[in-house]
Scaffold this active site. Structure first.
Site, PDB file in Angstrom:
ATOM      1  N   GLU A  88      -4.262  10.335   4.241  1.00  0.00           N
ATOM      2  CA  GLU A  88      -4.613  11.340   5.243  1.00  0.00           C
ATOM      3  C   GLU A  88      -3.724  12.568   5.130  1.00  0.00           C
ATOM      4  O   GLU A  88      -2.643  12.537   4.531  1.00  0.00           O
ATOM      5  CB  GLU A  88      -4.485  10.772   6.671  1.00  0.00           C
ATOM      6  CG  GLU A  88      -3.064  10.670   7.207  1.00  0.00           C
ATOM      7  CD  GLU A  88      -2.338   9.443   6.787  1.00  0.00           C
ATOM      8  OE1 GLU A  88      -2.959   8.370   6.795  1.00  0.00           O
ATOM      9  OE2 GLU A  88      -1.147   9.521   6.416  1.00  0.00           O
ATOM     10  N   THR A 123      -7.988   2.835   7.304  1.00  0.00           N
ATOM     11  CA  THR A 123      -7.295   1.675   7.883  1.00  0.00           C
ATOM     12  C   THR A 123      -5.812   1.938   8.113  1.00  0.00           C
ATOM     13  O   THR A 123      -5.097   1.049   8.561  1.00  0.00           O
ATOM     14  CB  THR A 123      -7.447   0.462   6.941  1.00  0.00           C
ATOM     15  OG1 THR A 123      -7.237   0.903   5.592  1.00  0.00           O
ATOM     16  CG2 THR A 123      -8.833  -0.158   7.053  1.00  0.00           C
ATOM     17  N   ASP A 163       0.841  -1.199   0.000  1.00  0.00           N
ATOM     18  CA  ASP A 163       0.000   0.000   0.000  1.00  0.00           C
ATOM     19  C   ASP A 163       0.875   1.247   0.000  1.00  0.00           C
ATOM     20  O   ASP A 163       0.555   2.248  -0.635  1.00  0.00           O
ATOM     21  CB  ASP A 163      -0.921   0.004   1.226  1.00  0.00           C
ATOM     22  CG  ASP A 163      -2.059  -1.006   1.087  1.00  0.00           C
ATOM     23  OD1 ASP A 163      -2.527  -1.223  -0.049  1.00  0.00           O
ATOM     24  OD2 ASP A 163      -2.474  -1.570   2.115  1.00  0.00           O
ATOM     25  N   GLY A 164       2.000   1.176   0.710  1.00  0.00           N
ATOM     26  CA  GLY A 164       2.933   2.304   0.771  1.00  0.00           C
ATOM     27  C   GLY A 164       3.519   2.605  -0.610  1.00  0.00           C
ATOM     28  O   GLY A 164       3.683   3.765  -0.982  1.00  0.00           O
ATOM     29  N   SER A 174      -4.709   3.740  13.670  1.00  0.00           N
ATOM     30  CA  SER A 174      -3.737   3.683  14.766  1.00  0.00           C
ATOM     31  C   SER A 174      -4.026   4.719  15.848  1.00  0.00           C
ATOM     32  O   SER A 174      -3.617   4.551  16.991  1.00  0.00           O
ATOM     33  CB  SER A 174      -2.322   3.912  14.233  1.00  0.00           C
ATOM     34  OG  SER A 174      -1.987   2.951  13.280  1.00  0.00           O
ATOM     35  N   TYR A 191      -3.068   5.357   9.232  1.00  0.00           N
ATOM     36  CA  TYR A 191      -2.754   6.111  10.456  1.00  0.00           C
ATOM     37  C   TYR A 191      -4.013   6.367  11.291  1.00  0.00           C
ATOM     38  O   TYR A 191      -4.004   6.259  12.516  1.00  0.00           O
ATOM     39  CB  TYR A 191      -2.100   7.449  10.059  1.00  0.00           C
ATOM     40  CG  TYR A 191      -1.371   8.139  11.170  1.00  0.00           C
ATOM     41  CD1 TYR A 191      -0.027   7.872  11.407  1.00  0.00           C
ATOM     42  CD2 TYR A 191      -2.010   9.059  11.995  1.00  0.00           C
ATOM     43  CE1 TYR A 191       0.655   8.500  12.422  1.00  0.00           C
ATOM     44  CE2 TYR A 191      -1.337   9.691  13.018  1.00  0.00           C
ATOM     45  CZ  TYR A 191      -0.003   9.410  13.230  1.00  0.00           C
ATOM     46  OH  TYR A 191       0.660  10.028  14.238  1.00  0.00           O
TER      47      TYR A 191
END
Ligand code: NAP
Ligand code: MN
Length: 257
Positions: free
Chosen positions: A118, A156, A46-47, A161, A158
């Site tokens: 985000e 889903t 995903d990164g 978290s 940061y």
């Protein structure tokens, strides 16, 4: 002639798949175009996907993305490395559908940023005080480490978290979540993740953001000379993604968490 570029994570599995993919695409008459490819094929996680979108942020309207994950399943990818043949065949045979996803636009007095996951403001140096405006109406005075504003896709990441809610795929919502907010008899803010209509305009203003950083996905910049940040869903940019196989959102969530 259809054009493409491949962005891969620099690990041996991803690099090997990149080589195989480029050979297959060349044999099928595709041309490589690193500047404005019709399709960016993303191999990694995903990164890696987010990195690829940022690389083409200036030409998002002309580029679409199709990803394969070398690891687990991802939120941006519906294929794993073991599905490589299927991934390639679906692409070459056009067994794919295009979907658009909203992204966030963050503006300071000086610069514009984009967030696929985000846009966050974080001050690890001192307590950040800031006024929070929603659609130009003062909502609260916040004190704490910072605030995270996320998209549905970023819910889903940061956001999760820092205690935010996971938002199901397909919902055009944005979420604002406190990062270590201070709450006691003198200071009070909502102290709960706030899921809002995607059209909401959020603004943070302060007399000083000294020490604070703005994070837009994997990009991070200091906010020392900034006093106002506006965050909302971008009106002129979105991410165009290709989907081949249908991965049910609940299966994806269940397999990842
Ligand atoms: P990164 O290593 O590329 O990403 C950190 C982790 O977040 C990786 O495991 C990545 O998955 C995962 N991830 C990224 N987007 C996700 C999504 N939408 N849903 C679920 N998981 C997701 O780190 P980076 O390049 O610095 O930052 C990119 C993004 O990572 C940021 O936008 C942020 O949301 C997230 N991040 C989260 C935390 C945290 O939760 N504390 C810390 C740093 C960054 P893959 O392994 O598939 O790449
Ligand atoms: Mn990663």
């Amino acid at each position: 002639m259809p054009t493409y570029a491949v962005i891969s994570r620099p690990d041996p599995v991803s690099c090997h798949l990149k080589e195989r993919l480029e050979k297959i695409l060349a044999a099928q008459g595709y041309t490589r175009d690193e500047q404005i490819p019709e399709t960016v094929l993303v191999i990694g996680g995903d990164g890696t996907f987010i990195y690829a979108v940022h690389k083409y942020i200036e030409v998002l309207d002309r580029v679409r993305f199709f990803g394969i994950h070398t690891g687990t399943l991802g939120f941006y990818t519906d294929y794993r490395d073991t599905d490589f043949e299927e991934f390639t065949a679906d692409f070459v045979q056009g067994k794919v559908q295009e979907f658009s996803y909203p992204i966030l636009e963050g503006k300071t007095e000086h610069e514009t940023f984009y967030g696929i996951n985000e846009i966050r403001v974080e001050n690890a140096v001192r307590t950040q005080e800031m006024k929070v405006y929603l659609n130009n109406v003062l909502f609260e005075v916040y004190r704490g480490t910072g605030m995270c504003v996320s998209t549905q896709l970023g819910s889903t990441a940061y956001n999760r978290s820092v205690g935010g809610a996971v938002i199901q795929e397909g919902l055009s919502l944005i979420q604002m979540t406190e990062i270590a907010g201070i709450h006691h008899s003198k200071y009070r803010s909502l102290n709960s993740p706030f899921v809002m209509d995607g059209a909401t305009e959020i603004a943070f203003t302060t007399s000083s953001f000294a020490g604070a950083m703005l994070g837009a996905d994997n990009e991070v910049v200091p906010l020392d000379n900034v006093k106002r940040i506006e965050i909302s869903v971008s009106k002129d940019k979105c991410v165009r993604m290709l989907k081949g196989r249908d991965v049910y959102y609940f299966d994806r969530l269940q397999s990842l968490f």
